[in-house]
Design a protein around this motif. Structure first.
Motif, short mmCIF file in Angstrom:
data_model
loop_
_atom_site.label_atom_id
_atom_site.label_comp_id
_atom_site.label_asym_id
_atom_site.label_seq_id
_atom_site.Cartn_x
_atom_site.Cartn_y
_atom_site.Cartn_z
N ILE A 117 41.77 51.63 34.07
CA ILE A 117 40.31 51.06 33.92
C ILE A 117 39.77 52.46 32.88
CG2 ILE A 117 38.01 50.74 34.61
CD1 ILE A 117 39.99 48.56 35.43
N GLY A 118 39.25 52.42 32.00
CA GLY A 118 39.10 53.19 30.95
C GLY A 118 40.02 53.33 29.66
N GLN A 119 39.32 53.85 28.65
CA GLN A 119 40.08 54.32 27.52
C GLN A 119 40.09 55.56 26.80
OE1 GLN A 119 39.19 50.54 25.17
NE2 GLN A 119 40.78 49.43 26.18
N GLY A 120 39.69 56.28 27.53
CA GLY A 120 39.92 57.77 27.15
C GLY A 120 41.37 58.12 27.10
N ASN A 121 41.60 59.69 26.57
CA ASN A 121 42.54 60.21 26.38
C ASN A 121 43.44 60.35 27.56
OD1 ASN A 121 42.79 60.35 23.65
ND2 ASN A 121 41.87 62.39 23.50
N VAL A 122 42.68 60.36 28.70
CA VAL A 122 43.47 60.38 30.13
C VAL A 122 43.99 59.22 30.41
CG1 VAL A 122 43.13 60.74 32.55
CG2 VAL A 122 41.99 62.43 31.03
N ALA A 123 43.32 57.99 30.29
CA ALA A 123 43.97 56.68 30.43
C ALA A 123 45.06 56.71 29.62
CB ALA A 123 42.91 55.73 29.90
N ILE A 124 45.10 57.07 28.22
CA ILE A 124 46.15 56.72 27.43
C ILE A 124 47.32 57.75 27.84
CG2 ILE A 124 47.22 57.44 25.14
CD1 ILE A 124 45.53 56.07 23.96
N ASP A 125 47.09 58.95 28.46
CA ASP A 125 48.32 59.66 29.12
C ASP A 125 48.99 58.93 30.24
OD1 ASP A 125 47.76 61.72 27.34
OD2 ASP A 125 46.73 63.03 28.95
N VAL A 126 47.99 58.48 31.37
CA VAL A 126 48.80 57.59 32.41
C VAL A 126 49.38 56.36 31.80
CG1 VAL A 126 47.72 56.15 34.21
CG2 VAL A 126 46.60 58.51 33.76
N TYR A 129 48.19 47.40 31.96
CA TYR A 129 46.64 46.98 31.32
C TYR A 129 45.78 48.23 31.18
CZ TYR A 129 48.34 42.10 31.98
OH TYR A 129 48.94 41.02 31.68
N MET A 130 45.65 48.49 29.88
CA MET A 130 44.61 49.51 30.01
C MET A 130 43.38 48.81 29.30
SD MET A 130 44.52 52.99 27.39
CE MET A 130 44.74 52.16 25.82
N ILE A 131 42.18 48.72 30.16
CA ILE A 131 41.03 47.87 30.09
C ILE A 131 39.75 48.82 29.66
CG2 ILE A 131 39.33 46.52 31.18
CD1 ILE A 131 42.28 45.31 31.62
N GLY A 132 39.28 48.51 28.73
CA GLY A 132 38.04 49.23 28.07
C GLY A 132 36.81 48.14 28.19
N ARG A 133 35.76 48.90 28.56
CA ARG A 133 34.47 47.88 28.84
C ARG A 133 33.74 47.77 27.51
NH1 ARG A 133 29.99 52.03 31.83
NH2 ARG A 133 30.35 53.85 30.29
N ARG A 134 33.97 48.42 26.41
CA ARG A 134 33.55 48.07 25.13
C ARG A 134 34.65 47.72 24.32
NH1 ARG A 134 29.59 52.58 23.33
NH2 ARG A 134 30.98 54.12 24.14
N GLY A 135 34.28 47.70 22.87
CA GLY A 135 35.48 47.32 21.76
C GLY A 135 36.21 48.15 21.35
N PRO A 136 37.29 47.68 20.45
CA PRO A 136 37.84 48.92 19.69
C PRO A 136 37.35 49.95 18.77
CG PRO A 136 38.14 46.61 18.72
CD PRO A 136 37.54 46.41 20.18
N ALA A 137 36.11 49.46 18.25
CA ALA A 137 35.51 50.52 17.64
C ALA A 137 34.77 51.39 18.16
CB ALA A 137 34.42 49.94 16.67
N VAL A 178 46.39 46.44 25.64
CA VAL A 178 45.31 47.33 25.31
C VAL A 178 44.19 46.07 25.27
CG1 VAL A 178 44.23 48.80 23.75
CG2 VAL A 178 46.55 49.05 24.13
N GLU A 179 43.32 46.21 26.23
CA GLU A 179 42.46 45.01 26.41
C GLU A 179 40.94 45.71 26.26
OE1 GLU A 179 42.69 41.78 28.85
OE2 GLU A 179 44.78 41.63 28.40
N PHE A 180 40.17 44.86 25.53
CA PHE A 180 38.68 45.32 25.27
C PHE A 180 37.71 44.39 25.95
CE2 PHE A 180 41.42 46.82 21.88
CZ PHE A 180 41.10 48.26 22.07
N PHE A 181 36.70 44.73 26.04
CA PHE A 181 35.44 43.87 26.56
C PHE A 181 35.39 43.36 27.96
CE2 PHE A 181 35.85 43.28 21.88
CZ PHE A 181 34.66 43.93 21.36
N TYR A 182 36.10 44.35 28.74
CA TYR A 182 35.96 43.74 30.20
C TYR A 182 35.92 45.05 30.98
CZ TYR A 182 38.46 39.46 29.40
OH TYR A 182 38.88 38.23 29.10
#
Ligand code: NAP
Length: 458
Positions: A154-163, A196-204, A273-277
């Motif tokens: 959950i989350g789409q920062g650089n730490v999430a990418i590292d994981v 699954y890397m889930i972001g609450r907002r969008g790709p932008a 890589v999923e957005f809006f959830y």
């Protein structure tokens, strides 16, 4: 007698041996004052998140420690490793030995999601996982169930990418890094296929940076998948991307569009890589079995868009989940603390006369390693501006602190000691083709020093 003069050098203690601590020391040494710097660190080893946070497959970033080694070689610098402030010595006691304290203790805790089921077995913080694969002594015994086939981040920062990267790379890709031995062994048995890397907002709005996003397209055994539908932006997002400070978001969009176009190529693992959830509940009998996600819609003006739930839910079965929604600073007895922000409240790094702060515990957990340099320099500027108003300490002698710690049976680790631990880790790494094999317990780190002492007959 004026502080900062050859007659009465300014005595500064820095608490925390990560990047911001070293940049604060550097800024002090660059001033025209006569001063000494004693740097305190809970672990016997320095470098904070460069050692325990930066991903093992990002070795080049770790070269920054050469800069810190150079700062530490200043004759006015002393390292006090293996000393816990608040346990081995209190802030009040430190004030009797130093004219000023600079806290650079970082943000070692994590923000919570605040949803039901968050603490189910199988649900972890990214901070735990990162510290575990980096061999931090306090986390080496953590267990992550890698027999699961699906992992959710959950989350789409650089730490999430590292994981995500560490979960999606093969052992061959990881074995030449300084990843902890226990983590490499556990990851070698990993059954994870879908991440699954889930972001609450969008790709932008994704918080990761382009360099890190780019690496998602270069994984040997994992396809990174982006739904082309998510790449169709509405007018507010398009306007947002035109804002001057959104260069990295524009670059991210290019990279994500290329991933969306490429699609699946049949690699063994898949990173979705999923957005809006947003996760709204974690469910399971005794342990995590599924995460309930709610579809979000964005609202608000360009650059300040917020996500809110649409009511549309989806259940994603998963047995392993990492919450990667930001770090949080921790309180220290004797220092004011802003509970909800997780920082020591300050004005340009000044908490009050004699107490200063720099790095994540000053401004919150944001920015890359280099961001800490101007941050620490600003703090030192505030400190030096207060020089005439500082309460001179009662016992201006480092030998007196060492004596006190010795009486309390604390084995203080000097920088010279650290160099021995460093050399032993590098030598151990060479045997297996790694840049270093880290010691992952304090006892093992200290045993290097004990054997070195025996060898020279101390
Ligand atoms: P971060 O960049 O602040 O990202 C946090 C992520 O969590 C964002 O996607 C955020 O989404 C999301 N989030 C926050 N609250 C949430 C909630 N309640 N529900 C769902 N999602 C939520 O933090 P980080 O990844 O921990 O990184 C910390 C700092 O270290 C960053 O500055 C990062 O760049 C840096 N870092 C750099 C590197 C590198 O240079 N290679 C590596 C690791 C870390 P919103 O955007 O919607 O808030």
């Amino acid at each position: 007698m004026s502080l900062g003069t050859p007659e009465r050098p300014l005595r500064v203690a820095i608490i925390g041996a990560g990047p911001s601590g070293f940049y604060a020391a550097e800024a002090l040494f660059k001033s025209d004052k006569t001063l000494t710097v004693d740097m305190y660190e809970k672990l016997p080893v320095p470098f904070g998140l460069v050692r325990s946070g930066v991903a093992p497959d990002h070795q080049k970033i770790k070269n920054v420690t050469k800069v810190y080694e150079k700062i530490a070689s200043n004759p006015a610098f002393q390292f006090f490793g293996n000393v816990t402030i608040g346990k081995d010595i209190t802030v009040e006691e430190l004030k009797t030995f130093y004219d000023a304290l600079i806290f650079t203790s970082g943000a070692s805790s994590d923000r919570r999601l605040g949803i039901p089921g968050e603490d189910l077995a199988g649900s972890h913080t990214a901070t735990e996982f990162v510290a575990w694969y980096n061999g931090h002594p306090e986390y080496r015994d953590r267990v992550f169930d890698l027999s699961q086939e699906t992992a959710v981040i959950i989350g789409q920062g650089n730490v999430a990418i590292d994981v995500c990267r560490i979960l999606s790379k093969s052992v061959d890709e990881l074995k030449k890094t300084d990843i902890a031995k226990h983590a490499l062994e556990a990851l070698a048995e990993s059954k994870i296929k879908d991440i699954y890397m889930i972001g609450r907002r969008g790709p932008a709005q994704a918080a990761f940076t382009p360099q890190e996003a780019k690496e998602l397209g270069e994984l040997e055994i994992c396809d990174s998948l982006v739904n082309p539908r998510d790449m169709q932006l509405g007018p507010v997002c398009e306007a947002e991307l035109q804002l001057a400070d959104k260069a990295h978001n524009r670059k991210n969009m290019e990279i994500l569009r290329a991933l969306a176009e490429k699609g699946e190529t049949g690699k063994a693992r898949r990173l979705h890589v999923e957005f809006f959830y947003s996760p709204v509940e974690l469910r399971g009998e005794g342990r995590l079995q599924e995460v309930v996600l709610e579809r979000n819609a964005l609202s608000g003006e360009a650059g300040k868009q917020k996500a809110s739930g649409t009511g549309e839910k989806r259940v994603l079965p998963c047995g392993l989940l990492f919450r990667s929604v930001g770090y949080k600073g921790q309180a220290m007895p004797g220092v004011p603390f802003h509970e909800s922000w997780g920082v020591f409240p300050n004005e340009k790094g000044k908490i009050e006369n004699g107490l200063y702060v720099a790095g994540w515990i000053k401004r919150g957990p944001s920015g890359v390693i280099g961001t800490n340099k101007p941050c620490s320099y600003e703090t030192v500027e505030s400190l030096l501006a207060d020089l005439d108003a500082l309460p001179a300490c009662a016992t201006p002698h480092t030998a007196a602190v060492l004596e006190l710690l010795h009486k309390r049976q604390v084995r203080v680790v000097s920088f010279e000691d650290w160099r021995k631990i460093d050399a032993a880790e590098i030598a151990k790494g060479q045997e297996v083709g790694k840049p270093r094999e880290k010691f992952t317990s304090v006892a093992d780190m200290l045993s290097v020093l004990n054997s070195a002492e025996v060898a020279v007959g101390v």
